[in-house]
Design a protein around this motif. Structure first.
Motif, mmCIF file in Angstrom:
data_model
loop_
_atom_site.group_PDB
_atom_site.id
_atom_site.type_symbol
_atom_site.label_atom_id
_atom_site.label_comp_id
_atom_site.label_asym_id
_atom_site.label_seq_id
_atom_site.Cartn_x
_atom_site.Cartn_y
_atom_site.Cartn_z
ATOM 1 N N THR A 107 0.837 -1.207 0.000
ATOM 2 C CA THR A 107 0.000 0.000 0.000
ATOM 3 C C THR A 107 0.871 1.255 0.000
ATOM 4 O O THR A 107 0.641 2.194 0.760
ATOM 5 C CB THR A 107 -0.940 -0.009 1.221
ATOM 6 N N PHE A 108 1.852 1.268 -0.854
ATOM 7 C CA PHE A 108 2.726 2.422 -1.003
ATOM 8 C C PHE A 108 2.132 3.342 -2.067
ATOM 9 O O PHE A 108 1.585 2.867 -3.068
ATOM 10 C CB PHE A 108 4.134 1.977 -1.422
ATOM 11 N N PRO A 109 2.233 4.662 -1.878
ATOM 12 C CA PRO A 109 1.647 5.585 -2.852
ATOM 13 C C PRO A 109 2.092 5.319 -4.295
ATOM 14 O O PRO A 109 1.282 5.373 -5.217
ATOM 15 C CB PRO A 109 2.105 6.956 -2.358
ATOM 16 N N SER A 110 3.365 5.014 -4.496
ATOM 17 C CA SER A 110 3.841 4.776 -5.868
ATOM 18 C C SER A 110 3.189 3.531 -6.475
ATOM 19 O O SER A 110 2.863 3.507 -7.663
ATOM 20 C CB SER A 110 5.361 4.637 -5.892
ATOM 21 N N TYR A 111 2.984 2.519 -5.672
ATOM 22 C CA TYR A 111 2.364 1.284 -6.160
ATOM 23 C C TYR A 111 0.881 1.515 -6.462
ATOM 24 O O TYR A 111 0.371 1.096 -7.494
ATOM 25 C CB TYR A 111 2.539 0.173 -5.124
ATOM 26 N N LEU A 112 0.204 2.210 -5.571
ATOM 27 C CA LEU A 112 -1.216 2.493 -5.776
ATOM 28 C C LEU A 112 -1.425 3.411 -6.983
ATOM 29 O O LEU A 112 -2.371 3.239 -7.750
ATOM 30 C CB LEU A 112 -1.813 3.108 -4.508
ATOM 31 N N HIS A 113 -0.519 4.368 -7.167
ATOM 32 C CA HIS A 113 -0.597 5.274 -8.317
ATOM 33 C C HIS A 113 -0.415 4.501 -9.633
ATOM 34 O O HIS A 113 -1.075 4.787 -10.631
ATOM 35 C CB HIS A 113 0.461 6.373 -8.184
ATOM 36 N N ARG A 114 0.454 3.528 -9.609
ATOM 37 C CA ARG A 114 0.714 2.704 -10.797
ATOM 38 C C ARG A 114 -0.557 2.029 -11.309
ATOM 39 O O ARG A 114 -0.728 1.825 -12.502
ATOM 40 C CB ARG A 114 1.766 1.656 -10.429
ATOM 41 N N PHE A 115 -1.465 1.720 -10.411
ATOM 42 C CA PHE A 115 -2.719 1.063 -10.790
ATOM 43 C C PHE A 115 -3.908 2.029 -10.749
ATOM 44 O O PHE A 115 -5.053 1.613 -10.654
ATOM 45 C CB PHE A 115 -2.974 -0.146 -9.880
ATOM 46 N N ASN A 116 -3.591 3.313 -10.825
ATOM 47 C CA ASN A 116 -4.614 4.369 -10.838
ATOM 48 C C ASN A 116 -5.538 4.315 -9.626
ATOM 49 O O ASN A 116 -6.722 4.622 -9.723
ATOM 50 C CB ASN A 116 -5.439 4.315 -12.131
ATOM 51 N N LEU A 117 -4.973 3.925 -8.515
ATOM 52 C CA LEU A 117 -5.739 3.923 -7.270
ATOM 53 C C LEU A 117 -5.439 5.176 -6.444
ATOM 54 O O LEU A 117 -6.034 5.376 -5.392
ATOM 55 C CB LEU A 117 -5.437 2.655 -6.459
ATOM 56 N N ARG A 118 -4.511 5.979 -6.933
ATOM 57 C CA ARG A 118 -4.170 7.284 -6.351
ATOM 58 C C ARG A 118 -3.903 8.241 -7.496
ATOM 59 O O ARG A 118 -3.473 7.834 -8.568
ATOM 60 C CB ARG A 118 -2.911 7.190 -5.489
ATOM 61 N N THR A 119 -4.114 9.499 -7.240
ATOM 62 C CA THR A 119 -3.900 10.490 -8.301
ATOM 63 C C THR A 119 -2.429 10.876 -8.433
ATOM 64 O O THR A 119 -2.023 11.409 -9.462
ATOM 65 C CB THR A 119 -4.734 11.757 -8.032
ATOM 66 N N HIS A 120 -1.625 10.629 -7.426
ATOM 67 C CA HIS A 120 -0.193 10.951 -7.488
ATOM 68 C C HIS A 120 0.579 9.904 -6.689
ATOM 69 O O HIS A 120 0.001 9.131 -5.930
ATOM 70 C CB HIS A 120 0.082 12.365 -6.944
ATOM 71 N N ASP A 121 1.896 9.908 -6.865
ATOM 72 C CA ASP A 121 2.695 8.895 -6.167
ATOM 73 C C ASP A 121 3.496 9.466 -5.003
ATOM 74 O O ASP A 121 4.416 8.831 -4.509
ATOM 75 C CB ASP A 121 3.610 8.159 -7.150
ATOM 76 N N ASN A 122 3.126 10.653 -4.558
ATOM 77 C CA ASN A 122 3.844 11.268 -3.444
ATOM 78 C C ASN A 122 3.250 10.864 -2.105
ATOM 79 O O ASN A 122 2.043 10.661 -1.968
ATOM 80 C CB ASN A 122 3.814 12.795 -3.554
#
Length: 132
Positions: A107-122
């Motif tokens: 559940t890291f921001p970069s991983y979630l962002h990779r799957f469009n589950l977050r708007t950014h990876d920061n």
């Protein structure tokens, strides 16, 4: 065939099995050798079925070999391969949390962002949100 012979031997006390040196002129041995050669060259093919345990072992070995080849030559998951270079159907000795951390699959921001589950990876701190 050998088992069949061994089961028949006790009821035929006049038959004895023993080792003979090959190709030194024993008439019976030379005859048996000739018959064996004829069976190989003129006889019908005879196939013995393999035991299930042997087949399972061969299939498992082939599957692991294919899996390892795919793992070695794959395009993805290189970070995981650095940690677990050999495939196995046995546990690797790593805790789940350690694998999640080192592979970045969590559940890291970069991983979630990779799957469009977050708007950014920061991360909340503003830095890139990956474990490394």
């Amino acid at each position: 065939m050998v088992r069949e012979i061994l089961t028949l031997l006790p009821s035929h006390k006049h038959i004895h099995l023993r080792w003979l040196k090959a190709h030194v002129g024993y008439l019976g041995n030379e005859c048996a050798d000739q018959l064996a050669k004829e069976a190989i060259t003129k006889g019908d093919p005879f196939f013995l079925p393999k035991p299930h345990s042997y087949l399972k072992s061969e299939i498992r070995s082939a599957a692991l070999s294919i899996w390892q080849d795919n793992w070695d030559n794959g395009e993805t998951e290189r970070s995981t391969q650095d940690i677990v270079p050999r495939v196995s159907n046995k546990p690797v000795g790593w805790k789940r949390e350690e694998l999640i951390f080192f592979t970045g699959h969590g559940t890291f921001p970069s991983y979630l962002h990779r799957f469009n589950l977050r708007t950014h990876d920061n991360c909340l701190c503003g830095e890139k949100g990956d474990p490394m």
